[in-house]
Design a protein around this motif. Structure first.
Motif, PDB file in Angstrom:
ATOM      1  N   PRO A  66      -3.939   1.321  12.075  1.00 46.33           N
ATOM      2  CA  PRO A  66      -4.011   0.423  10.917  1.00 46.33           C
ATOM      3  C   PRO A  66      -5.402  -0.169  10.653  1.00 46.33           C
ATOM      4  O   PRO A  66      -5.581  -1.386  10.632  1.00 46.33           O
ATOM      5  CB  PRO A  66      -3.000  -0.676  11.270  1.00 46.33           C
ATOM      6  CG  PRO A  66      -3.024  -0.729  12.758  1.00 46.33           C
ATOM      7  CD  PRO A  66      -3.276   0.675  13.226  1.00 46.33           C
ATOM      8  N   GLY A  67      -6.378   0.684  10.432  1.00 48.73           N
ATOM      9  CA  GLY A  67      -7.730   0.237  10.129  1.00 48.73           C
ATOM     10  C   GLY A  67      -8.589   1.457   9.813  1.00 48.73           C
ATOM     11  O   GLY A  67      -8.103   2.595   9.845  1.00 48.73           O
ATOM     12  N   ALA A  78      -7.648  -5.307  11.168  1.00 54.89           N
ATOM     13  CA  ALA A  78      -7.135  -6.475  10.431  1.00 54.89           C
ATOM     14  C   ALA A  78      -5.870  -7.036  11.087  1.00 54.89           C
ATOM     15  O   ALA A  78      -5.706  -8.242  11.165  1.00 54.89           O
ATOM     16  CB  ALA A  78      -6.849  -6.090   8.978  1.00 54.89           C
ATOM     17  N   ASN A  79      -5.003  -6.168  11.570  1.00 55.48           N
ATOM     18  CA  ASN A  79      -3.717  -6.647  12.092  1.00 55.48           C
ATOM     19  C   ASN A  79      -3.460  -6.269  13.550  1.00 55.48           C
ATOM     20  O   ASN A  79      -2.330  -6.295  14.008  1.00 55.48           O
ATOM     21  CB  ASN A  79      -2.577  -6.110  11.211  1.00 55.48           C
ATOM     22  CG  ASN A  79      -2.639  -6.709   9.825  1.00 55.48           C
ATOM     23  OD1 ASN A  79      -2.647  -7.932   9.672  1.00 55.48           O
ATOM     24  ND2 ASN A  79      -2.747  -5.866   8.810  1.00 55.48           N
ATOM     25  N   ASN A 105      -6.675   6.814   9.728  1.00 48.95           N
ATOM     26  CA  ASN A 105      -6.072   5.615   9.135  1.00 48.95           C
ATOM     27  C   ASN A 105      -4.575   5.846   8.866  1.00 48.95           C
ATOM     28  O   ASN A 105      -4.182   6.928   8.425  1.00 48.95           O
ATOM     29  CB  ASN A 105      -6.818   5.276   7.833  1.00 48.95           C
ATOM     30  CG  ASN A 105      -6.129   4.171   7.061  1.00 48.95           C
ATOM     31  OD1 ASN A 105      -5.368   4.413   6.133  1.00 48.95           O
ATOM     32  ND2 ASN A 105      -6.374   2.936   7.453  1.00 48.95           N
ATOM     33  N   ASP A 106      -3.754   4.822   9.101  1.00 48.37           N
ATOM     34  CA  ASP A 106      -2.299   4.987   8.977  1.00 48.37           C
ATOM     35  C   ASP A 106      -1.831   5.276   7.543  1.00 48.37           C
ATOM     36  O   ASP A 106      -0.914   6.086   7.335  1.00 48.37           O
ATOM     37  CB  ASP A 106      -1.555   3.765   9.552  1.00 48.37           C
ATOM     38  CG  ASP A 106      -1.939   2.443   8.883  1.00 48.37           C
ATOM     39  OD1 ASP A 106      -2.873   2.424   8.052  1.00 48.37           O
ATOM     40  OD2 ASP A 106      -1.302   1.423   9.207  1.00 48.37           O
ATOM     41  N   ALA A 107      -2.457   4.633   6.560  1.00 49.02           N
ATOM     42  CA  ALA A 107      -2.026   4.876   5.171  1.00 49.02           C
ATOM     43  C   ALA A 107      -2.470   6.273   4.726  1.00 49.02           C
ATOM     44  O   ALA A 107      -1.737   6.963   4.000  1.00 49.02           O
ATOM     45  CB  ALA A 107      -2.600   3.813   4.243  1.00 49.02           C
ATOM     46  N   ILE A 136      -1.407  -4.219   3.746  1.00 51.80           N
ATOM     47  CA  ILE A 136      -1.261  -3.282   2.617  1.00 51.80           C
ATOM     48  C   ILE A 136      -2.260  -2.160   2.880  1.00 51.80           C
ATOM     49  O   ILE A 136      -3.465  -2.402   3.015  1.00 51.80           O
ATOM     50  CB  ILE A 136      -1.561  -3.946   1.260  1.00 51.80           C
ATOM     51  CG1 ILE A 136      -0.510  -5.027   0.949  1.00 51.80           C
ATOM     52  CG2 ILE A 136      -1.573  -2.901   0.141  1.00 51.80           C
ATOM     53  CD1 ILE A 136      -0.682  -5.692  -0.410  1.00 51.80           C
ATOM     54  N   GLY A 137      -1.744  -0.950   2.983  1.00 52.87           N
ATOM     55  CA  GLY A 137      -2.607   0.207   3.208  1.00 52.87           C
ATOM     56  C   GLY A 137      -2.663   1.056   1.955  1.00 52.87           C
ATOM     57  O   GLY A 137      -1.700   1.083   1.182  1.00 52.87           O
ATOM     58  N   GLU A 151      -9.745   1.018   1.381  1.00 55.89           N
ATOM     59  CA  GLU A 151      -9.190  -0.214   1.975  1.00 55.89           C
ATOM     60  C   GLU A 151      -8.801  -1.159   0.846  1.00 55.89           C
ATOM     61  O   GLU A 151      -9.183  -2.333   0.837  1.00 55.89           O
ATOM     62  CB  GLU A 151     -10.255  -0.848   2.879  1.00 55.89           C
ATOM     63  CG  GLU A 151     -10.426  -0.149   4.211  1.00 55.89           C
ATOM     64  CD  GLU A 151      -9.259  -0.431   5.161  1.00 55.89           C
ATOM     65  OE1 GLU A 151      -8.850  -1.586   5.307  1.00 55.89           O
ATOM     66  OE2 GLU A 151      -8.745   0.536   5.748  1.00 55.89           O
ATOM     67  N   HIS A 154      -7.317  -4.865   0.616  1.00 54.50           N
ATOM     68  CA  HIS A 154      -8.153  -6.059   0.764  1.00 54.50           C
ATOM     69  C   HIS A 154      -8.855  -6.445  -0.537  1.00 54.50           C
ATOM     70  O   HIS A 154      -9.795  -7.240  -0.515  1.00 54.50           O
ATOM     71  CB  HIS A 154      -9.165  -5.857   1.893  1.00 54.50           C
ATOM     72  CG  HIS A 154      -8.524  -5.595   3.224  1.00 54.50           C
ATOM     73  ND1 HIS A 154      -7.750  -6.526   3.870  1.00 54.50           N
ATOM     74  CD2 HIS A 154      -8.506  -4.484   4.006  1.00 54.50           C
ATOM     75  CE1 HIS A 154      -7.293  -6.005   5.008  1.00 54.50           C
ATOM     76  NE2 HIS A 154      -7.732  -4.768   5.107  1.00 54.50           N
ATOM     77  N   GLU A 163      -3.574  -8.507   0.710  1.00 56.60           N
ATOM     78  CA  GLU A 163      -2.479  -8.275   1.657  1.00 56.60           C
ATOM     79  C   GLU A 163      -1.905  -9.586   2.206  1.00 56.60           C
ATOM     80  O   GLU A 163      -0.765  -9.628   2.637  1.00 56.60           O
ATOM     81  CB  GLU A 163      -2.871  -7.297   2.769  1.00 56.60           C
ATOM     82  CG  GLU A 163      -3.703  -7.848   3.875  1.00 56.60           C
ATOM     83  CD  GLU A 163      -3.839  -6.858   5.042  1.00 56.60           C
ATOM     84  OE1 GLU A 163      -3.610  -5.655   4.888  1.00 56.60           O
ATOM     85  OE2 GLU A 163      -4.208  -7.336   6.126  1.00 56.60           O
TER      86      GLU A 163
HETATM   87  C1  BGC Z   1      -5.915  -2.245   7.057  1.00 63.36           C
HETATM   88  C2  BGC Z   1      -5.755  -0.818   6.592  1.00 63.36           C
HETATM   89  C3  BGC Z   1      -4.350  -0.340   6.909  1.00 63.36           C
HETATM   90  C4  BGC Z   1      -3.326  -1.282   6.349  1.00 63.36           C
HETATM   91  C5  BGC Z   1      -1.907  -0.892   6.692  1.00 63.36           C
HETATM   92  C6  BGC Z   1      -4.832  -3.102   6.457  1.00 63.36           C
HETATM   93  O1  BGC Z   1      -4.953  -4.419   6.905  1.00 63.36           O
HETATM   94  O2  BGC Z   1      -7.180  -2.761   6.709  1.00 63.36           O
HETATM   95  O3  BGC Z   1      -6.701   0.011   7.205  1.00 63.36           O
HETATM   96  O4  BGC Z   1      -4.177   0.949   6.385  1.00 63.36           O
HETATM   97  O5  BGC Z   1      -3.553  -2.596   6.800  1.00 63.36           O
HETATM   98  O6  BGC Z   1      -1.700  -0.878   8.056  1.00 63.36           O
END
Ligand code: BGC
Length: 251
Positions: A66-67, A78-79, A105-107, A136-137, A151, A154, A163
């Motif tokens: 998730p980044g 971020a999370n 990246n997950d998204a 939010i991805g 990204e 954000h 997000e």
């Molecule tokens: C991250 C993204 C990620 C998304 C979903 C965001 O806070 O910056 O890279 O895809 O969360 O996990």
């Protein structure tokens, strides 16, 4: 049949299952472990090793993170725990699992699954996948080709990181009704629409299984559809990316 172990590293859960990347099918029931708190790289890598062990895995692994990720290095967090920033996550996970690993990246991973097997199949033009979960991805595709590491979760809406106002976590944390949350999501989507003019938006992530509770309240003119693979998109896409996006960007 080419099999890859897909792993989706999330803010609340780390999920994995073996995937047939030619059909996008999970080959076994997925295993979900609770994301360790704090979610340090070492603690998460141990979870991934546990998932690999559960499936007796000794082949390739693809992870969604998730980044921002470039060349196997995680650049933002971020999370998850800040220890992930500027970390050679690929090597860490390879050491923990003894398996060749790719990480994206997950998204981007979820989007890839939807483009190949789901709601974005054979769709031309600019397709945007938006995942609504802990954060939010976003994933952007132009004629099926990924523009990695966008990204757009954000973007700023009402002076705040979008997000924080419109993720599924924000809905739960602030105990918003689906309608009230849909208003916030709509404000965000209007900004996205004004800046990118997508041809199709696919919504995925945790909230997407309740799509009928919020999509009807949205005012945007871009066609918007739920992800067809729901929560499996993260795992399937991570597996796909493990094979296909194992590219090196210029350093
Ligand atoms: C991250 C993204 C990620 C998304 C979903 C965001 O806070 O910056 O890279 O895809 O969360 O996990």
């Amino acid at each position: 049949m080419t099999q890859v172990l897909g792993i989706d590293i999330g803010g609340s859960g780390i999920k994995g299952a073996p995937v047939d990347i030619e059909t996008g099918q999970l080959l076994a029931e997925r295993l979900r472990l609770i994301t360790p708190d704090p979610s340090t790289p070492k603690a998460c890598a141990d979870c991934i090793a546990e998932i690999a062990k559960h499936f007796h895995w000794d082949a390739r692994i693809g992870c969604g993170y998730p980044g921002v990720v470039k060349n196997g290095v995680t650049l933002t967090a971020a999370n998850v725990d800040e220890g992930w920033i500027n970390l050679d996550a690929k090597t860490l996970i390879e050491h923990a699992t003894q398996c060749k690993t790719s990480i994206v990246n997950d998204a981007d991973a979820a989007g890839l699954a939807e483009i190949r097997f789901g709601a974005g199949r054979e769709v031309k033009g600019l397709v945007m996948m938006i995942t609504l979960g802990t954060g939010i991805g976003t994933a952007l595709f132009v004629d099926g080709k990924l523009v990695p590491n966008t990204e757009l979760g954000h973007l700023e809406v009402r002076g705040k990181d979008a997000e924080l106002r419109a993720s599924d976590r924000a809905r739960v944390k602030k105990d918003l009704s689906w309608k009230d949350w849909a208003k916030r999501l709509d404000e965000y989507l209007v900004v996205v629409e004004r800046l990118f003019w997508p041809d199709l938006i696919i919504v995925g992530g945790g909230a997407s299984k309740n799509h009928e509770k919020f999509i009807p309240f949205l005012s945007i003119r871009t066609p918007i559809v739920p992800a067809q693979m729901f929560n499996d998109a993260g795992i399937v896409g991570a597996a796909l990316a493990g094979m296909e996006l194992a590219v090196d960007y210029p350093k």
